[in-house]
Design a protein around this motif. Structure first.
Motif, PDB file in Angstrom:
ATOM      1  N   ILE A  59       0.809  -1.213   0.000  1.00 53.66           N
ATOM      2  CA  ILE A  59       0.000   0.000   0.000  1.00 53.66           C
ATOM      3  C   ILE A  59       0.846   1.268   0.000  1.00 53.66           C
ATOM      4  O   ILE A  59       0.291   2.375  -0.060  1.00 53.66           O
ATOM      5  CB  ILE A  59      -0.982   0.020   1.184  1.00 53.66           C
ATOM      6  CG1 ILE A  59      -0.250   0.212   2.518  1.00 53.66           C
ATOM      7  CG2 ILE A  59      -1.795  -1.259   1.219  1.00 53.66           C
ATOM      8  CD1 ILE A  59      -1.177   0.470   3.691  1.00 53.66           C
ATOM      9  N   LEU A  60       2.180   1.118   0.036  1.00 51.82           N
ATOM     10  CA  LEU A  60       3.059   2.284   0.015  1.00 51.82           C
ATOM     11  C   LEU A  60       3.573   2.527  -1.401  1.00 51.82           C
ATOM     12  O   LEU A  60       3.556   1.636  -2.246  1.00 51.82           O
ATOM     13  CB  LEU A  60       4.224   2.076   0.989  1.00 51.82           C
ATOM     14  CG  LEU A  60       3.815   1.885   2.454  1.00 51.82           C
ATOM     15  CD1 LEU A  60       5.047   1.828   3.344  1.00 51.82           C
ATOM     16  CD2 LEU A  60       2.864   2.985   2.922  1.00 51.82           C
ATOM     17  N   PRO A  61       4.043   3.747  -1.692  1.00 50.09           N
ATOM     18  CA  PRO A  61       4.441   4.067  -3.067  1.00 50.09           C
ATOM     19  C   PRO A  61       5.602   3.228  -3.566  1.00 50.09           C
ATOM     20  O   PRO A  61       6.569   2.966  -2.842  1.00 50.09           O
ATOM     21  CB  PRO A  61       4.836   5.542  -2.978  1.00 50.09           C
ATOM     22  CG  PRO A  61       4.119   6.063  -1.780  1.00 50.09           C
ATOM     23  CD  PRO A  61       4.085   4.925  -0.807  1.00 50.09           C
ATOM     24  N   GLY A  62       5.507   2.813  -4.835  1.00 50.56           N
ATOM     25  CA  GLY A  62       6.610   2.178  -5.521  1.00 50.56           C
ATOM     26  C   GLY A  62       7.409   3.219  -6.280  1.00 50.56           C
ATOM     27  O   GLY A  62       7.268   4.425  -6.059  1.00 50.56           O
ATOM     28  N   ALA A  63       8.244   2.765  -7.194  1.00 50.66           N
ATOM     29  CA  ALA A  63       9.112   3.677  -7.943  1.00 50.66           C
ATOM     30  C   ALA A  63       8.309   4.685  -8.762  1.00 50.66           C
ATOM     31  O   ALA A  63       8.760   5.805  -9.014  1.00 50.66           O
ATOM     32  CB  ALA A  63      10.038   2.881  -8.845  1.00 50.66           C
TER      33      ALA A  63
ATOM     34  N   GLY B 181      -7.360  -3.913   3.219  1.00 52.76           N
ATOM     35  CA  GLY B 181      -7.601  -3.870   4.657  1.00 52.76           C
ATOM     36  C   GLY B 181      -6.531  -3.072   5.374  1.00 52.76           C
ATOM     37  O   GLY B 181      -6.820  -2.234   6.245  1.00 52.76           O
ATOM     38  N   HIS B 182      -5.262  -3.316   5.022  1.00 52.18           N
ATOM     39  CA  HIS B 182      -4.166  -2.536   5.597  1.00 52.18           C
ATOM     40  C   HIS B 182      -4.325  -1.052   5.264  1.00 52.18           C
ATOM     41  O   HIS B 182      -4.100  -0.186   6.119  1.00 52.18           O
ATOM     42  CB  HIS B 182      -2.825  -3.041   5.056  1.00 52.18           C
ATOM     43  CG  HIS B 182      -2.113  -3.975   5.980  1.00 52.18           C
ATOM     44  ND1 HIS B 182      -1.334  -3.553   7.023  1.00 52.18           N
ATOM     45  CD2 HIS B 182      -2.060  -5.326   6.011  1.00 52.18           C
ATOM     46  CE1 HIS B 182      -0.818  -4.586   7.659  1.00 52.18           C
ATOM     47  NE2 HIS B 182      -1.249  -5.682   7.066  1.00 52.18           N
ATOM     48  N   ALA B 183      -4.694  -0.753   4.018  1.00 53.01           N
ATOM     49  CA  ALA B 183      -4.861   0.645   3.617  1.00 53.01           C
ATOM     50  C   ALA B 183      -5.955   1.320   4.434  1.00 53.01           C
ATOM     51  O   ALA B 183      -5.820   2.491   4.835  1.00 53.01           O
ATOM     52  CB  ALA B 183      -5.182   0.718   2.124  1.00 53.01           C
ATOM     53  N   ALA B 184      -7.042   0.608   4.692  1.00 49.36           N
ATOM     54  CA  ALA B 184      -8.124   1.167   5.495  1.00 49.36           C
ATOM     55  C   ALA B 184      -7.673   1.402   6.934  1.00 49.36           C
ATOM     56  O   ALA B 184      -8.047   2.405   7.562  1.00 49.36           O
ATOM     57  CB  ALA B 184      -9.337   0.237   5.457  1.00 49.36           C
ATOM     58  N   GLY B 185      -6.861   0.491   7.462  1.00 52.50           N
ATOM     59  CA  GLY B 185      -6.330   0.680   8.810  1.00 52.50           C
ATOM     60  C   GLY B 185      -5.409   1.887   8.892  1.00 52.50           C
ATOM     61  O   GLY B 185      -5.453   2.656   9.863  1.00 52.50           O
ATOM     62  N   LEU B 186      -4.587   2.086   7.865  1.00 50.86           N
ATOM     63  CA  LEU B 186      -3.706   3.251   7.827  1.00 50.86           C
ATOM     64  C   LEU B 186      -4.532   4.535   7.736  1.00 50.86           C
ATOM     65  O   LEU B 186      -4.209   5.541   8.386  1.00 50.86           O
ATOM     66  CB  LEU B 186      -2.740   3.144   6.651  1.00 50.86           C
ATOM     67  CG  LEU B 186      -1.805   4.327   6.415  1.00 50.86           C
ATOM     68  CD1 LEU B 186      -0.949   4.624   7.640  1.00 50.86           C
ATOM     69  CD2 LEU B 186      -0.918   4.065   5.194  1.00 50.86           C
ATOM     70  N   ALA B 187      -5.604   4.509   6.958  1.00 50.98           N
ATOM     71  CA  ALA B 187      -6.465   5.685   6.850  1.00 50.98           C
ATOM     72  C   ALA B 187      -7.062   6.049   8.213  1.00 50.98           C
ATOM     73  O   ALA B 187      -7.192   7.235   8.545  1.00 50.98           O
ATOM     74  CB  ALA B 187      -7.572   5.430   5.827  1.00 50.98           C
TER      75      ALA B 187
END
Length: 207
Positions: free
Chosen positions: A108-112, A133-139
């Motif tokens: 869910i984090l930026p690539g190149a 799911g991880h992205a929603a938790g980070l939000a």
């Protein structure tokens, strides 16, 4: 320091407990069933539910910082990660614990290219519900007032490699990158002891 580790029974959690103990910290390891985790030496092992704010407050009380490496594959990922982020934000704030470091996911984090790895061409997406799911938790974390850091491997974990005792901050996600759980735990504890990323995400790669 007094450090509480949620999800201490998983691979990342166990290494975080071991690294914290190695550095001389007092560690509380939170798991669902303490009777199943006799391997967690050097820590006080307690039962807790990372998706319940009252449980988080109770187990977090008296600690200087928290690490969450929790996951529950028996629950839909969106439900688990949003609930755990909300419970951690509320429970730790009520307990007076100011610092939280969360074990995250590279996808869910930026690539190149600058877009999330999971949206780059060719990235494997058979586990996309887990990524989302991880992205929603980070939000959810982004809406709270805690001093949090979301720490993810730049690519994935190396399950069999030998620890080097080192790591590097990655410029961006890299699907080919691999780091051992032990080396990743060093990064987690460095963020606890000497915070350098606040309310931010960071990628960790092999040295």
């Amino acid at each position: 320091m007094n450090i509480v580790v949620f999800g201490a029974g998983g691979r990342a959690g166990r290494q975080a407990v071991a690294e914290a103990h190695r550095r001389g910290h007092r560690v509380t390891a939170v798991v669902r069933d303490p009777g199943r985790h006799g391997e967690l030496t050097g820590a006080r092992v307690v039962a807790g539910d990372v998706t319940d704010a009252v449980s988080v407050e109770r187990t977090g009380a008296g600690h200087d910082a928290a690490i969450s490496a929790a996951a529950d594959l028996s629950v839909p990922p969106h439900d688990f990660f949003t609930a755990s982020s909300r419970a951690l934000a509320t429970g730790l704030a009520n307990a007076g614990v100011p610092r939280l470091v969360v074990v995250g996911l590279a996808a869910i984090l930026p690539g190149a290219s600058g877009v999330p790895l999971m949206d780059e061409p060719g990235y494997p997406n058979e586990y996309r519900p887990f990524y989302l799911g991880h992205a929603a938790g980070l939000a959810e974390l982004r809406t709270c007032d805690l001093d949090w850091t979301y720490v993810a491997p730049a690519g994935d974990f190396d399950h069999t490699g030998t620890s080097t005792g080192r790591y590097r901050i990655a410029d961006h996600g890299d699907p080919a990158s691999r780091i051992t759980y032990a080396d990743f735990a060093i990064a987690l504890l460095d963020e606890i002891e000497t915070p350098s990323h606040h309310r931010a995400t960071v990628s960790i790669r092999e040295a």
